[in-house]
Structure formats: C-alpha cells, structure tokens
Design a protein around this motif. Structure first.
Motif, mmCIF file in Angstrom:
data_model
loop_
_atom_site.group_PDB
_atom_site.id
_atom_site.type_symbol
_atom_site.label_atom_id
_atom_site.label_comp_id
_atom_site.label_asym_id
_atom_site.label_seq_id
_atom_site.Cartn_x
_atom_site.Cartn_y
_atom_site.Cartn_z
ATOM 1 N N THR A 69 -1.848 11.207 50.772
ATOM 2 C CA THR A 69 -3.921 11.101 50.714
ATOM 3 C C THR A 69 -3.615 12.158 51.632
ATOM 4 N N GLU A 89 -10.052 11.319 48.025
ATOM 5 C CA GLU A 89 -10.449 9.772 47.965
ATOM 6 C C GLU A 89 -10.150 9.411 46.327
ATOM 7 N N LYS A 92 -6.818 7.248 47.987
ATOM 8 C CA LYS A 92 -7.322 6.388 47.768
ATOM 9 C C LYS A 92 -7.221 5.269 46.084
ATOM 10 N N ALA A 93 -8.125 5.451 45.937
ATOM 11 C CA ALA A 93 -8.753 4.890 44.726
ATOM 12 C C ALA A 93 -6.903 5.211 43.636
ATOM 13 N N ALA A 95 -4.077 4.214 44.492
ATOM 14 C CA ALA A 95 -3.143 3.901 46.056
ATOM 15 C C ALA A 95 -3.645 2.784 45.076
ATOM 16 N N LYS A 96 -5.114 1.877 45.531
ATOM 17 C CA LYS A 96 -5.707 0.210 45.642
ATOM 18 C C LYS A 96 -5.231 -0.053 43.923
ATOM 19 N N GLY A 97 -5.827 1.397 42.862
ATOM 20 C CA GLY A 97 -5.530 0.557 41.465
ATOM 21 C C GLY A 97 -3.676 0.391 41.186
ATOM 22 N N LEU A 99 -1.553 -0.388 43.968
ATOM 23 C CA LEU A 99 -1.270 -2.160 44.756
ATOM 24 C C LEU A 99 -2.148 -3.548 43.743
ATOM 25 N N ASP A 100 -3.456 -2.874 43.444
ATOM 26 C CA ASP A 100 -3.999 -3.927 42.454
ATOM 27 C C ASP A 100 -3.240 -4.218 41.082
ATOM 28 N N ASP A 104 4.818 -2.173 44.318
ATOM 29 C CA ASP A 104 4.676 -1.984 45.428
ATOM 30 C C ASP A 104 4.562 -0.942 46.526
ATOM 31 N N VAL A 107 2.375 4.338 51.157
ATOM 32 C CA VAL A 107 1.611 5.181 51.035
ATOM 33 C C VAL A 107 1.354 6.290 52.230
ATOM 34 N N ALA A 161 -4.573 3.390 36.402
ATOM 35 C CA ALA A 161 -5.710 3.523 37.872
ATOM 36 C C ALA A 161 -6.237 4.368 37.422
#
Ligand SMILES: O=C(O)/C=C/c1cccc(O)c1O
Ligand SMILES: [Fe+2]
Length: 312
Positions: A69, A89, A92-93, A95-97, A99-100, A104, A107, A161
């Motif tokens: 990031t 930004e 982070k989006a 990374a979340k996408g 992981l979701d 694994d 970050v 993502a």
C-alpha cells in the motif's frame, strides 16, 4: 474496467554490459513497441508484479507474495531511489478483493523494492512516480517456493478484484525468463552471508558497489562462456511464452520448482511474475498476445522477452 498486459524482462546490467549493436537495436525496437502500446492504452492503474533480490524481503519473514500500500525503492544498480506513486486506495481494495477470494495475501504498508520494480517503471513510464501503481512482490529467488498454481491463483484473484475497479488497468510483469545470475542462496551460505539473507542488514555503499561489480563481472564471464552458471535456454523460454500465448495457463500448475530451476536456472522463477500477470488478464476474459519478442542476452544474464496482450 479495461485491461491490458505487458511482460518485460529486467536486468541490472542494461547499459553496463551491453550486447552488440544489432542485438541492442532489436531489443530497443521491441521495448519502443511496448512503450507505444502503453502510451496508447494510457493506464489509470498499473498492477506491477516483480521479484526482489534481497533488498526488501529477507528470510526473517519471507512471504510467497505480498501487495504494497506504500513502497520505496532502494536505488540499486543506479536505478531510481525514493517513493513509488502507489495508489493506496486501489491497493487496499485489491488486497481486500484477493483475501475475500480465499488467497492468503500478505500486505506491506512500507515495502522496500529494488530494480525489479523500478526498471519497468523507468523503461515504460520514465520514472517511478509517473503513474498510479500497485506493487505486488512475487518471490522468485528465496527457496522454498510455493507451487506455481498458487501464483496463478493470486493473479486470478487480483484480476477479478481489479475488474471491479472502474479503471484502465495495466498488468505489468517484470523478470525472467531463463537466467542464473549470482544471487546468493541461504542453503550452504557461510554464517555472515546467511545472517545478511535472514536479517537484511542494509549494505554500506562500499558493500553494495562491490556486490554490484560482482554481478557485472558475472555478465562478462557469462557472455565469454567462462562460467558455471546454467546457460540461457531459448527452447524453454519459448515454451514458456507459447504457454502464455496459447492461454493454456492451467499448464503452469505442473511446472515444478525443480524442473524450472534445471531448465532455466536459479532465477527462472522470476517467470512467476508473468504467470501472475497473465492469470490476472485471463481473469477478466479471453485475451490475445498482441506482440512477442525474445532474445537470449548473456551479457545481461537474461533470456530477454517483451510481450503485450489485450482482451480478445
Ligand atoms: O544481483 C542482483 O540483484 C540481480 C541480478 C540480476 C542479473 C540479471 C538478471 C536479473 O533479473 C537479475 O536480477
Ligand atoms: Fe531479477
């Protein structure tokens, strides 16, 4: 979202130990083609997959891959030093996408990067702060390495993502193909070297200069044929490029670490960055390789390739 892809080999020996003028002209033409491709695509975000060469990641904690990031370049081999223009930004989006989607991901909020990340940004964008970027480290030197299938899964998750972002996204791979530069290994390393590989003590300017001169000399020896390094393997490199061109990316799941190392040398694993980038593009839909260039360049210790790809 509109995607595109560039795969680009790197070498810290570019400009320091160059091949003959004709070879150099062919490479420069291919790189100019990639620059024109990128300029026309005009990316709003670059997802940059690159390896590290023991400047940012060490055995104290060595993830198989890691998304940044924020990131700062060390300036090795005369490459640009300082902060990369990371789109925090978007990072982070993504990374979340990722992981979701069940991958694994590690970050980093302060990644240290080297010429592996910097060179493609310099070559294609004239600097490390010219375009919003999400740096993704892919381990390509520090064994044990994860199965290549996990890199494909990473690339697929990043691509899915990224497809949710309303942006023109360039997936950019840095590294490979076959090459065997004198990057140290932990197995069998003397205690002082092992300690540096584990802890990552920043080298003094003198130590860095000495290490870099060793790599330049290795390039001279490689080109002269007087070396024990594994030779560049154009047959294997073209098999790798054929796989990316065909779109049969699931084939990479059968590429073992041992097979890659034997065919392409200790740093052939940098090809993992290409696996990630092509998997990302494939996750957004069918694609075509728009251009493909390859040349074995022992002076640079590089099976040197440049490819571009677009949605079909
Ligand atoms: O010693 C290093 O840090 C890297 C050397 C190198 C040499 C040639 C091609 C590459 O991809 C390298 O990383
Ligand atoms: Fe490298």
């Amino acid at each position: 979202m509109a995607p595109a892809l560039v795969g680009l080999s790197h070498s810290p020996l570019i400009g320091k130990n160059d091949p003959d003028a004709d070879t150099l002209a062919r490479i420069e033409a291919a790189v100019a083609g990639a620059r024109a491709f990128v300029a026309e695509f005009d990316p709003e975000l670059v997802v940059l997959y690159a390896p590290d060469h023991y400047n940012g990641f060490f055995y104290k904690e060595m993830p198989p891959f890691c998304l940044a990031t924020e990131a700062t370049a060390v300036g090795d081999f005369g490459s640009q030093a300082g902060p990369l223009s990371v789109d925090t930004e978007a990072a982070k989006a993504l990374a979340k996408g990722v992981l979701d989607r069940g991958v694994d991901l590690t970050v980093s909020a302060r990644m240290t990067v080297d010429h592996g990340f910097v060179q493609p940004l310099e070559v294609l964008f004239d600097g490390i702060d010219r375009v919003p970027v999400v740096p993704v480290f892919v381990n390509g030197v520090a064994t044990p390495l994860c199965p290549v299938s996990r890199i494909r899964a990473l690339g697929t998750a990043v691509g899915e993502a990224a497809a949710e972002l309303d942006k023109r996204v360039l997936f950019l791979a840095s590294g490979g193909l076959s090459h065997d530069p004198p990057v140290p290994t932990l197995d069998g390393a003397p205690p002082r070297v092992a300690d540096a590989l584990i802890e990552g003590h920043p080298p003094t300017p003198q130590q860095r200069a000495k290490g870099e001169e060793r790599v330049v000399q290795a390039g001279r020896d490689y080109a002269a044929g007087s070396t024990t390094m594994i030779p560049i393997n154009p047959t294997w490199d073209n098999l790798v490029l054929d796989t990316f061109e065909s779109g049969a990316l699931a084939d990479v799941d059968d590429w073992s670490v041992e097979w890659m190392g034997a065919e392409g040398g200790g740093s052939s694993h940098e090809v993992r960055t290409w696996v990630a980038a092509y998997a990302s593009l494939a996750a957004t839909g069918p694609y075509s390789m728009a251009s493909r260039f390859y040349e074995a360049v022992p002076e640079w210790i590089a099976g040197f390739a440049v490819t571009t790809a677009t949605p079909r």
